[in-house]
Design a protein around this motif. Sequence first.
Motif, PDB file in Angstrom:
ATOM      1  N   ALA A   1       9.823   6.696  -7.304  1.00 36.86           N
ATOM      2  CA  ALA A   1      10.480   6.303  -8.549  1.00 36.86           C
ATOM      3  C   ALA A   1      11.982   6.566  -8.562  1.00 36.86           C
ATOM      4  CB  ALA A   1       9.814   6.999  -9.737  1.00 36.86           C
ATOM      5  N   PRO A   2      12.462   7.753  -8.130  1.00 36.92           N
ATOM      6  CA  PRO A   2      13.918   7.980  -8.182  1.00 36.92           C
ATOM      7  C   PRO A   2      14.689   6.970  -7.337  1.00 36.92           C
ATOM      8  CG  PRO A   2      12.752  10.058  -7.930  1.00 36.92           C
ATOM      9  CD  PRO A   2      11.735   8.967  -7.723  1.00 36.92           C
ATOM     10  N   ALA A   3      14.170   6.676  -6.137  1.00 35.47           N
ATOM     11  CA  ALA A   3      14.854   5.719  -5.277  1.00 35.47           C
ATOM     12  C   ALA A   3      14.832   4.323  -5.876  1.00 35.47           C
ATOM     13  CB  ALA A   3      14.196   5.708  -3.898  1.00 35.47           C
ATOM     14  N   GLY A   4      13.785   4.024  -6.650  1.00 34.33           N
ATOM     15  CA  GLY A   4      13.681   2.704  -7.264  1.00 34.33           C
ATOM     16  C   GLY A   4      14.442   2.564  -8.563  1.00 34.33           C
ATOM     17  N   GLY A   5      15.071   3.650  -9.012  1.00 30.28           N
ATOM     18  CA  GLY A   5      15.851   3.588 -10.245  1.00 30.28           C
ATOM     19  C   GLY A   5      15.017   3.606 -11.510  1.00 30.28           C
ATOM     20  N   LEU A   6      13.732   3.960 -11.405  1.00 32.07           N
ATOM     21  CA  LEU A   6      12.874   3.980 -12.582  1.00 32.07           C
ATOM     22  C   LEU A   6      13.116   5.248 -13.397  1.00 32.07           C
ATOM     23  CD1 LEU A   6       9.505   2.759 -11.022  1.00 32.07           C
ATOM     24  CD2 LEU A   6      11.053   1.448 -12.482  1.00 32.07           C
ATOM     25  N   ARG A   7      13.021   5.099 -14.716  1.00 35.67           N
ATOM     26  CA  ARG A   7      13.118   6.240 -15.623  1.00 35.67           C
ATOM     27  C   ARG A   7      11.916   6.226 -16.555  1.00 35.67           C
ATOM     28  NH1 ARG A   7      17.322   9.224 -14.918  1.00 35.67           N
ATOM     29  NH2 ARG A   7      16.782  10.452 -16.758  1.00 35.67           N
ATOM     30  N   PHE A   8      11.486   7.439 -16.959  1.00 35.02           N
ATOM     31  CA  PHE A   8      10.215   7.588 -17.634  1.00 35.02           C
ATOM     32  C   PHE A   8      10.360   8.424 -18.905  1.00 35.02           C
ATOM     33  CE2 PHE A   8       9.565   7.013 -13.163  1.00 35.02           C
ATOM     34  CZ  PHE A   8       8.422   6.231 -13.050  1.00 35.02           C
ATOM     35  N   ALA A   9       9.422   8.212 -19.811  1.00 37.83           N
ATOM     36  CA  ALA A   9       9.218   9.087 -20.957  1.00 37.83           C
ATOM     37  C   ALA A   9       7.716   9.337 -21.057  1.00 37.83           C
ATOM     38  CB  ALA A   9       9.731   8.461 -22.241  1.00 37.83           C
ATOM     39  N   SER A  10       7.341  10.453 -21.679  1.00 36.35           N
ATOM     40  CA  SER A  10       5.930  10.805 -21.793  1.00 36.35           C
ATOM     41  C   SER A  10       5.758  11.855 -22.881  1.00 36.35           C
ATOM     42  CB  SER A  10       5.394  11.352 -20.466  1.00 36.35           C
ATOM     43  OG  SER A  10       4.010  11.658 -20.569  1.00 36.35           O
ATOM     44  N   TYR A  11       4.500  12.067 -23.268  1.00 34.53           N
ATOM     45  CA  TYR A  11       4.185  13.171 -24.172  1.00 34.53           C
ATOM     46  C   TYR A  11       3.892  14.449 -23.395  1.00 34.53           C
ATOM     47  CZ  TYR A  11      -0.753  12.208 -23.105  1.00 34.53           C
ATOM     48  OH  TYR A  11      -1.959  12.023 -22.463  1.00 34.53           O
ATOM     49  N   GLY A  12       3.988  14.403 -22.056  1.00 27.76           N
ATOM     50  CA  GLY A  12       3.766  15.599 -21.251  1.00 27.76           C
ATOM     51  C   GLY A  12       4.044  15.329 -19.790  1.00 27.76           C
ATOM     52  N   ALA A  13       4.182  16.391 -19.022  1.00 23.72           N
ATOM     53  CA  ALA A  13       4.419  16.274 -17.575  1.00 23.72           C
ATOM     54  C   ALA A  13       3.158  16.728 -16.863  1.00 23.72           C
ATOM     55  CB  ALA A  13       5.613  17.118 -17.158  1.00 23.72           C
ATOM     56  N   MET A  14       2.157  15.866 -16.865  1.00 25.58           N
ATOM     57  CA  MET A  14       0.839  16.230 -16.370  1.00 25.58           C
ATOM     58  C   MET A  14       0.492  15.426 -15.126  1.00 25.58           C
ATOM     59  SD  MET A  14      -0.689  16.311 -20.199  1.00 25.58           S
ATOM     60  CE  MET A  14       0.506  15.042 -20.609  1.00 25.58           C
ATOM     61  N   GLY A  15      -0.294  16.033 -14.236  1.00 26.26           N
ATOM     62  CA  GLY A  15      -0.603  15.375 -12.979  1.00 26.26           C
ATOM     63  C   GLY A  15       0.671  15.183 -12.171  1.00 26.26           C
ATOM     64  N   ARG A  16       0.807  14.018 -11.558  1.00 28.47           N
ATOM     65  CA  ARG A  16       1.975  13.748 -10.737  1.00 28.47           C
ATOM     66  C   ARG A  16       3.211  13.403 -11.561  1.00 28.47           C
ATOM     67  NH1 ARG A  16      -1.499  10.586  -6.033  1.00 28.47           N
ATOM     68  NH2 ARG A  16      -2.602  12.471  -5.385  1.00 28.47           N
ATOM     69  N   ALA A  17       3.052  13.340 -12.880  1.00 29.88           N
ATOM     70  CA  ALA A  17       4.232  13.194 -13.732  1.00 29.88           C
ATOM     71  C   ALA A  17       5.086  14.451 -13.712  1.00 29.88           C
ATOM     72  CB  ALA A  17       3.813  12.863 -15.164  1.00 29.88           C
ATOM     73  N   ALA A  18       4.496  15.612 -13.347  1.00 29.44           N
ATOM     74  CA  ALA A  18       5.282  16.843 -13.268  1.00 29.44           C
ATOM     75  C   ALA A  18       6.394  16.713 -12.235  1.00 29.44           C
ATOM     76  CB  ALA A  18       4.372  18.024 -12.928  1.00 29.44           C
TER      77      ALA A  18
END
Length: 413
Positions: free
Chosen positions: A57-74
């Motif tokens: 994701a960082p290399a692809g320029g993607l940005r994220f929002a979430s209600y938590g940093a769970m699983g691989r979202a951490a």
Amino acid sequence: MDPVDLARFIRAGDRVLCGQGCAEAVALTGRLAEVRRQVGPFELFVGPVFSDSFADAPAGGLRFASYGAMGRAARLARVGVLEVWPIHYGTLAAGFADGTIRADVVLLQLAAGPAGYGAALANDYTVAAARHARCVVAEVNRRAPWCHGAELDPAIRIDALIETDRDPVGLAPAAVGEAERAIARHVAALVPDGATLQIGIGAIPDAVLSELGGHRDLGIHSGLIGDRVVDLIEGGAVTNAVKAVDPGLTVSNTAFGTERLFRFIDRNPAVHLRPASHTHAPAVLAAQPRMTAINSAIEVDLSGQINAERADGAPVGGVGGLVDFTRGARASQGGRAIVALRSTDRSGAISRIVPRVAAVTVARSDVDTVVTEHGVAELAHLGPAARARALIAVAAPQHRDALARSLGEGAAA
């Protein structure tokens, strides 16, 4: 439709919602970095991530929002591309449902069943948001289970869809160690026959479920269910027979597990996936006698405040439904809200009972029962000094003196 055509629907500046956990439409999400290069920056709103879709994701320029940093979202949070919203899960779903929280494009995983399409493995905020989104793109997965209660609202317009035949993203039961087993034994002793359970995710909740096989007439009303719930149903411990709300039914908002769970819930009339307006509703939870919420956390301080959001200065969890279920269970007749955690980190060097938490997820006024491998701390009706003593008593022995000194009380007894 080839997934590359997502660029026809996503615009720069959009908020794109992706299915969470096992409900992720992988055939669609796997192309989002390419779409980002075509259309410009947009925001992805995700829940727990169990797939490898966003590994680059960082290399692809993607940005994220979430209600938590769970699983691989951490990992996304650690590298600085995920913003975690401090929001209750029930409020999140309601905000998307009425359009208060904007959703421009929704990517859904669907299953085909006897009553048409249904949301596969999560009847959550993505389904609610699809009613207001500018575009809805769906992956109809032939291997995804069709579940009662998650039938797709015919008012939702599907702008494009693809058909796939692949295993949904899976989540295996967590590895359980001796500390988790000790915690589970303490928790199981607090659960009465006939209780209705809400259970969290991870090694401790999995261990608790493994200890409940000897119980009778348990019910399930939860934000999520996994493989261990199937064990309890097939073993006869869960019957849902004495539930006041939805008797005879296992009710959840999401299903996170493996092929074992997916096949069990597929077209099973005894399992319903319901929206958060039902699964997380305070009135519904309070109406279930002996509603018992069992969740894990990162740390608890000596006033009883609970942190389920941050560790070592980084987001690793979220508010989620913890407060919803804590308050609902405490309002239930004979209900109980249990937070269970290891007394230390894996090394034993860092205590998880602390003088002050890094983030307050559950206020000290809402806390009920805290369990570690060293015992049970009943906090609901204790004053500050008694609370601190109760929590020090369930801390790891090597950390008790330092915790007592932090209160100015001298060495722990």
